[in-house]
Scaffold this motif. Structure first.
Motif, PDB file in Angstrom:
ATOM      1  N   ILE A 115       0.817  -1.204   0.000  1.00 31.23           N
ATOM      2  CA  ILE A 115       0.000   0.000   0.000  1.00 31.23           C
ATOM      3  C   ILE A 115       0.855   1.261   0.000  1.00 31.23           C
ATOM      4  O   ILE A 115       0.560   2.242  -0.687  1.00 31.23           O
ATOM      5  CB  ILE A 115      -0.990   0.001   1.187  1.00 31.23           C
ATOM      6  CG1 ILE A 115      -1.843   1.272   1.196  1.00 31.23           C
ATOM      7  CG2 ILE A 115      -0.272  -0.170   2.512  1.00 31.23           C
ATOM      8  CD1 ILE A 115      -2.674   1.470  -0.044  1.00 31.23           C
ATOM      9  N   PHE A 116       1.961   1.249   0.747  1.00 31.27           N
ATOM     10  CA  PHE A 116       2.829   2.431   0.799  1.00 31.27           C
ATOM     11  C   PHE A 116       3.425   2.726  -0.572  1.00 31.27           C
ATOM     12  O   PHE A 116       3.490   3.886  -1.016  1.00 31.27           O
ATOM     13  CB  PHE A 116       3.953   2.231   1.814  1.00 31.27           C
ATOM     14  CG  PHE A 116       3.482   1.837   3.174  1.00 31.27           C
ATOM     15  CD1 PHE A 116       2.547   2.596   3.858  1.00 31.27           C
ATOM     16  CD2 PHE A 116       3.973   0.691   3.789  1.00 31.27           C
ATOM     17  CE1 PHE A 116       2.109   2.230   5.113  1.00 31.27           C
ATOM     18  CE2 PHE A 116       3.536   0.319   5.043  1.00 31.27           C
ATOM     19  CZ  PHE A 116       2.605   1.092   5.714  1.00 31.27           C
ATOM     20  N   ASP A 117       3.858   1.671  -1.256  1.00 29.46           N
ATOM     21  CA  ASP A 117       4.501   1.874  -2.556  1.00 29.46           C
ATOM     22  C   ASP A 117       3.485   2.227  -3.636  1.00 29.46           C
ATOM     23  O   ASP A 117       3.819   2.923  -4.603  1.00 29.46           O
ATOM     24  CB  ASP A 117       5.285   0.617  -2.948  1.00 29.46           C
ATOM     25  CG  ASP A 117       6.541   0.445  -2.100  1.00 29.46           C
ATOM     26  OD1 ASP A 117       6.890   1.390  -1.372  1.00 29.46           O
ATOM     27  OD2 ASP A 117       7.151  -0.639  -2.157  1.00 29.46           O
ATOM     28  N   LEU A 118       2.260   1.762  -3.504  1.00 28.99           N
ATOM     29  CA  LEU A 118       1.209   2.191  -4.426  1.00 28.99           C
ATOM     30  C   LEU A 118       0.954   3.688  -4.267  1.00 28.99           C
ATOM     31  O   LEU A 118       0.804   4.420  -5.249  1.00 28.99           O
ATOM     32  CB  LEU A 118      -0.084   1.414  -4.164  1.00 28.99           C
ATOM     33  CG  LEU A 118      -0.154  -0.035  -4.661  1.00 28.99           C
ATOM     34  CD1 LEU A 118      -1.374  -0.740  -4.075  1.00 28.99           C
ATOM     35  CD2 LEU A 118      -0.225  -0.066  -6.192  1.00 28.99           C
ATOM     36  N   GLN A 119       0.900   4.136  -3.027  1.00 29.11           N
ATOM     37  CA  GLN A 119       0.659   5.552  -2.766  1.00 29.11           C
ATOM     38  C   GLN A 119       1.827   6.413  -3.219  1.00 29.11           C
ATOM     39  O   GLN A 119       1.636   7.532  -3.728  1.00 29.11           O
ATOM     40  CB  GLN A 119       0.387   5.762  -1.274  1.00 29.11           C
ATOM     41  CG  GLN A 119      -0.913   5.133  -0.790  1.00 29.11           C
ATOM     42  CD  GLN A 119      -1.022   5.072   0.721  1.00 29.11           C
ATOM     43  OE1 GLN A 119      -0.013   5.162   1.436  1.00 29.11           O
ATOM     44  NE2 GLN A 119      -2.241   4.915   1.237  1.00 29.11           N
ATOM     45  N   ASP A 120       3.048   5.879  -3.068  1.00 27.65           N
ATOM     46  CA  ASP A 120       4.244   6.655  -3.407  1.00 27.65           C
ATOM     47  C   ASP A 120       4.637   6.536  -4.880  1.00 27.65           C
ATOM     48  O   ASP A 120       5.528   7.276  -5.343  1.00 27.65           O
ATOM     49  CB  ASP A 120       5.427   6.209  -2.542  1.00 27.65           C
ATOM     50  CG  ASP A 120       5.216   6.522  -1.063  1.00 27.65           C
ATOM     51  OD1 ASP A 120       4.357   7.381  -0.760  1.00 27.65           O
ATOM     52  OD2 ASP A 120       5.893   5.900  -0.227  1.00 27.65           O
ATOM     53  N   GLY A 121       3.990   5.603  -5.608  1.00 31.84           N
ATOM     54  CA  GLY A 121       4.365   5.383  -6.996  1.00 31.84           C
ATOM     55  C   GLY A 121       5.775   4.855  -7.131  1.00 31.84           C
ATOM     56  O   GLY A 121       6.573   5.339  -7.966  1.00 31.84           O
ATOM     57  N   LEU A 126       5.265   0.858 -10.617  1.00 35.64           N
ATOM     58  CA  LEU A 126       4.945   1.463 -11.913  1.00 35.64           C
ATOM     59  C   LEU A 126       5.436   0.611 -13.082  1.00 35.64           C
ATOM     60  O   LEU A 126       4.997   0.810 -14.233  1.00 35.64           O
ATOM     61  CB  LEU A 126       5.547   2.865 -11.991  1.00 35.64           C
ATOM     62  CG  LEU A 126       5.050   3.869 -10.939  1.00 35.64           C
ATOM     63  CD1 LEU A 126       5.731   5.221 -11.144  1.00 35.64           C
ATOM     64  CD2 LEU A 126       3.535   4.018 -10.997  1.00 35.64           C
ATOM     65  N   ALA A 127       6.319  -0.348 -12.793  1.00 32.42           N
ATOM     66  CA  ALA A 127       6.849  -1.215 -13.845  1.00 32.42           C
ATOM     67  C   ALA A 127       5.851  -2.272 -14.297  1.00 32.42           C
ATOM     68  O   ALA A 127       6.074  -2.944 -15.309  1.00 32.42           O
ATOM     69  CB  ALA A 127       8.139  -1.880 -13.375  1.00 32.42           C
ATOM     70  N   THR A 128       4.734  -2.444 -13.554  1.00 32.71           N
ATOM     71  CA  THR A 128       3.701  -3.404 -13.932  1.00 32.71           C
ATOM     72  C   THR A 128       2.437  -2.649 -14.321  1.00 32.71           C
ATOM     73  O   THR A 128       2.151  -1.572 -13.785  1.00 32.71           O
ATOM     74  CB  THR A 128       3.383  -4.375 -12.784  1.00 32.71           C
ATOM     75  OG1 THR A 128       2.756  -3.657 -11.712  1.00 32.71           O
ATOM     76  CG2 THR A 128       4.641  -5.058 -12.269  1.00 32.71           C
ATOM     77  N   SER A 135      -1.923   2.660  -8.830  1.00 37.20           N
ATOM     78  CA  SER A 135      -1.213   3.768  -8.196  1.00 37.20           C
ATOM     79  C   SER A 135      -1.735   5.110  -8.690  1.00 37.20           C
ATOM     80  O   SER A 135      -1.984   6.035  -7.893  1.00 37.20           O
ATOM     81  CB  SER A 135       0.288   3.656  -8.470  1.00 37.20           C
ATOM     82  OG  SER A 135       0.991   4.730  -7.886  1.00 37.20           O
ATOM     83  N   GLU A 136      -1.914   5.236  -9.991  1.00 43.67           N
ATOM     84  CA  GLU A 136      -2.402   6.495 -10.550  1.00 43.67           C
ATOM     85  C   GLU A 136      -3.809   6.814 -10.054  1.00 43.67           C
ATOM     86  O   GLU A 136      -4.122   7.965  -9.720  1.00 43.67           O
ATOM     87  CB  GLU A 136      -2.382   6.420 -12.079  1.00 43.67           C
ATOM     88  CG  GLU A 136      -0.964   6.403 -12.663  1.00 43.67           C
ATOM     89  CD  GLU A 136      -0.973   6.183 -14.167  1.00 43.67           C
ATOM     90  OE1 GLU A 136      -2.061   5.903 -14.729  1.00 43.67           O
ATOM     91  OE2 GLU A 136       0.119   6.277 -14.785  1.00 43.67           O
ATOM     92  N   ALA A 137      -4.664   5.798  -9.984  1.00 40.84           N
ATOM     93  CA  ALA A 137      -6.041   6.026  -9.542  1.00 40.84           C
ATOM     94  C   ALA A 137      -6.101   6.370  -8.061  1.00 40.84           C
ATOM     95  O   ALA A 137      -6.878   7.254  -7.647  1.00 40.84           O
ATOM     96  CB  ALA A 137      -6.885   4.785  -9.829  1.00 40.84           C
TER      97      ALA A 137
END
Length: 639
Positions: A115-121, A126-128, A135-137
């Protein structure tokens, strides 16, 4: 003044020659009480204190907590449980009425840290394609974030996560290892033997087509052993949804570290019949000797009550139990992708499982459903709140607000779990010698624990063969309880009379409601293999008389809905009884547990109505009778 002068003169006199006139007695009490001491507290070896805690709590580290807005972590969870005032993720100040004694933070083992890395991009996210889209949404916020959250959860539950993405957040990856180490070190920081116990643990989140098979794993050990392993997962490398895989992980943990651990299942009411199998398991494998032995070894407790409904029994299973329909969640499975049928209920509830265990023991020689009872919150807010007047919801989006009662927990074409049906529950009371990991964990394993829906009532339950009413003529019933019998969670000793006797004592929560009654629930298997149950009223308040069928009338109701309050003008502050089983058959296996009911009190929805001005839906349950469930005591025929 004259009296003070005389006492002063006497004290002076004793310092002079007159003091020698005192002749001590030559008599001694030594040896007059073989095996015992005059002081009832000297040489006492049994557990004398109940320690309150929560075996099931999530913080923002869990994906389904962070996705719904929980920005707080384990630090907040421990501070709150220890009694500090904290700020919830919704921005509201919150504090417990009384601190807890212990806590298990059980983050979902799958996807920890994602969740942290989704929020931080993060670059790996972002490679998937999946990670970039979610992440963008999420960072766009609003409806886009909600849609991404639901899509991520659905994708995960269906096992369709991108292998690279889920692999980065699975055991063996550097990211996963760092999150696990952080959780372990935080628990060590807040663990303070004698004052507060922070256990190491996690939730293994097995979900088969939306059917709940979740288990919490609780370690007895410290960081030196916990850091030698990483949690078991259901997806990604080494993952499985089969409990046999979790049992193998537990075996490996013990072998590798020399430590100790157990698993604790929960929410069978959302499993659609597969939590307590008796023939075929959800994997297609049959229940066999290996399965019953492993489950009996690794699952000493079952979470009988929590936010997502009460799991003791169901009105269909217990039609003669007028208190069976309590906080019932029976619309379907966890995500409501499949509606509930009556045939599923037998494999979902604790009381029925205890009975089915006798049948499996007769077949395999081992009873896999010989468990005690625990209660927990399963809160995803970092806040272990189980009191109706201080309820902060299942997730951050269900923290106090004008609309949380009307916002469904889950809603599909198969049914709905309305927001008001979430339960302010529960806690576990542990009878232990001291507030340490070892003492509390050992008590849980020997099942000397009980569950409550929130109130901290003190309950003792003993089984033996020689208890009498005279044994209640004491303010310390535990002394005679351990002397003559066994505590909750134990096996009755060899028979010394024609029928077992049980001693039960309940003292209300000091800041809670009076008690309505104490009941003993019995389950047994007869000579033909048929399974039975019966509920006995054994102690009750207010001089009520049982009717012709032995049923004690309702206690009454003092709830003031407009004020969200009640009056302790009915009920009793304490109830106790010695009860002999009138239907005992020495040739039949049986279990017994005590159920303690409070008088009616407001559910959390009435507090929202008074404090927030929220409108309570017409179909919402406004009043309930909070309760406690002791772990059972078992009887087996000799030979």
């Amino acid at each position: 003044m004259r009296r003070l002068l005389l006492l002063s003169a006497a004290a002076v006199a004793l310092t002079g020659p007159a003091a020698a006139q005192f002749v001590p007695s030559q008599e001694s009490l030594q040896g007059l009480y073989p095996g015992k001491a005059y002081s009832p507290y000297a040489k006492r070896s049994f557990p004398s204190r109940v320690f309150w805690g929560d075996t099931h709590l999530h913080t923002g580290y869990s994906m389904d907590a962070g996705l719904f807005g929980n920005t707080t972590g384990p630090d907040t969870a421990y501070k709150f449980a220890r009694g500090e005032e904290v700020t919830a993720a919704s921005g509201q100040p919150v504090k417990l009425a009384r601190p807890l004694d212990w806590l298990v933070v059980t983050e979902h083992s799958d996807g920890m840290g994602m969740i942290f890395d989704l929020q931080d991009g993060a670059p790996n996210v972002l490679a998937t394609e999946q990670g970039r889209r979610w992440s963008e949404a999420i960072n766009e916020g609003g409806e886009a974030s909600v849609a991404a959250t639901l899509d991520l959860i659905t994708t995960f539950s269906q096992g369709e996560m991108d292998p690279q993405l889920i692999g980065d957040y699975s055991p063996g990856s550097p990211i996963y290892a760092s999150v696990w180490e952080d959780l372990i070190q935080t628990a060590e920081t807040y663990n303070e033997p004698g004052r507060f116990t922070a256990f190491h643990g996690f939730e293994w989140t097995s979900l088969d087509k939306g059917n709940n098979l979740h288990r919490n794993v609780i370690l007895r050990d410290g960081a030196n052993k916990a850091l030698q392993v990483e949690p078991m997962v259901t997806q990604g490398p080494g993952g499985t949804t089969d409990p046999m895989g979790l049992y193998a992980w537990l075996e490996d943990y013990v072998a590798k570290t020399g430590g100790q651990a157990f698993a604790l299942a929960h929410n069978g009411n959302l499993s659609n019949g597969i939590m307590f199998p008796t023939d075929e398991r959800f994997t297609g494998d049959m229940v066999d000797e290996a399965y019953v032995q492993a489950r009996a070894k690794w699952e000493p407790l079952y979470e009988i009550t929590q936010i997502k409904g009460d799991g003791e029994t169901h009105p269909v299973l217990s039609p003669d139990d007028e208190f069976a329909d309590y906080e019932t969640w029976d619309a379907g499975n966890l995500d409501l992708t499949e509606a509930k049928t009556e045939e599923m209920l037998r494999g979902e509830y604790a009381r029925e499982a205890l009975k089915q265990g006798f049948m499996l023991e007769q077949k395999f020689g081992v009873n896999p459903y010989r468990f005690g009872f625990s209660g927990a919150t399963d809160s995803h807010t970092s806040l272990a709140t189980a009191d109706s007047d201080n309820y902060f919801g299942k997730a951050t989006n269900a923290e106090p607000s004008l609309t949380r009662m009307t916002h469904p927990f889950t809603k599909t074409d198969q049914g709905e779990f309305p927001g008001w049906s979430l339960v302010a529950s529960g806690y576990t009371g542990v009878w232990a010698e001291e507030n340490t990991r070892a003492s509390i964990w050992d008590a849980m394993v020997r099942r000397e624990v009980y569950a409550t829906t929130g109130p901290r009532m003190a309950v003792r339950f003993f089984g033996g063969w020689e208890f009498s009413d005279a044994d209640l003529r004491t303010r310390n019933p535990a002394f005679v309880g351990y002397d003559k019998g066994v505590p909750m969670g134990g096996d009755l000793r060899a028979a010394t009379s024609d029928a077992p006797t049980f001693m039960v004592y309940a003292l209300r929560d000091p800041i809670g409601a009076n008690l309505d009654r104490v009941q003993i629930v019995k389950g047994w298997m007869d000579a033909d293999g048929a399974l039975h149950e019966r509920v006995y009223d054994v102690a009750w308040s207010d001089d009520r008389e049982p009717d012709a069928n032995g049923k004690v009338p309702a206690v009454g109701n003092t709830v003031d809905e407009a004020a969200a309050s009640w009056a302790n003008t009915i009920g009793a502050s304490e109830l106790a009884a010695v009860w002999t089983d009138p239907d005992f058959d020495a040739g039949q296996q049986a279990f017994y547990y005590a159920r303690v009911l409070e008088i009616p009190t407001p559910r959390w929805v009435l507090y929202d109505q008074v404090r927030l001005g929220a409108e309570v839906p017409a179909d919402a349950v406004r009043i309930g009778q909070e309760r406690a469930y002791t772990s059972p005591i078992w009887y087996a025929p000799e030979g």
